[in-house]
Design an enzyme around this catalytic site. Sequence first.
Site: not given
Ligand code: AMP
Length: 280
Positions: A37, A151
Amino acid sequence: MRTFTTIASLKKYIAEQKQNGASIGFVPTMGALHAGHISLIARALQECSVVICSVFVNPTQFNNAADLQKYPRTLETDTALLAQNGCTAVFAPSADEMYPNDNTTILAFDLGTLDTVMEGESRPGHFAGVTTVVDKLFNAVQPNIAYFGQKDFQQLAVINAMTKVLHPTIKIVGCAIVREVDGLAMSSRNTRLNEHWRRESVQIFKILTHAKQLATKGIEPSVIIKIAIENFSHTQLQLDYFEIVNANTLLPATNYTQPCVLCVAAYAGDVRLIDNMRVE
Ligand code: AMP
């Protein structure tokens, strides 16, 4: 760093910032923040003068009530981490703020086949919930640029399709996957892995890496999928799907004339993990 919990107060702040000539970068998240994030925040800070991060565990994108209930919630640490990393403001609304009077009407946006494969097939209604909340968040924040991680590769494709039609002035930027030292893709869900499943989950990265090597040599997708499924059967992970898809249509690839993505979802115990690798 400023914190907002209502759409009205956030909108007022953003209008003021825009009047002062600010460009608004937006990073939507569900919290339990990690370096993945933060890489999105860092990219946004490079390109925008004001960066808003939303932290909201969106109930409409969970097709499994237990998964929603178990989703990690760490707003206090998240806020501290965002402040440390130079984020300008955090938007952390309640479910009632986003869905007043329990109105969880889903956005009527036809995703075509993007929603019928992989995550769409395994988690019915998931992307309808994602587009619903992202549309609401885009209306609230009205960013110039919004940042998403590769991801969640299929989510990025879905958001691109929705934004082109409903929010054509917003630019979408996809950011590279951030991994742990052993290769496991960072995820908020990783905090739910015990020591055993944490060790086992690295197999996802290993099998994907091997499959990508085979794809780079031109081995046919269907053969690679069989090998990957066989490799998963020798682990304790429970494979949900292993697919090789066209990077644009997300439909199964039969060759490598177009950019392809190897996508996987697997359970480590009761924790569902996803990952992917691109093959040009
Ligand atoms: P989430 O909180 O899981 O909904 O993720 C929020 C954002 O962070 C989304 O756009 C995800 O794709 C991105 N994200 C989550 N994990 C990763 C990671 N390991 N590397 C890059 N972006 C990520």
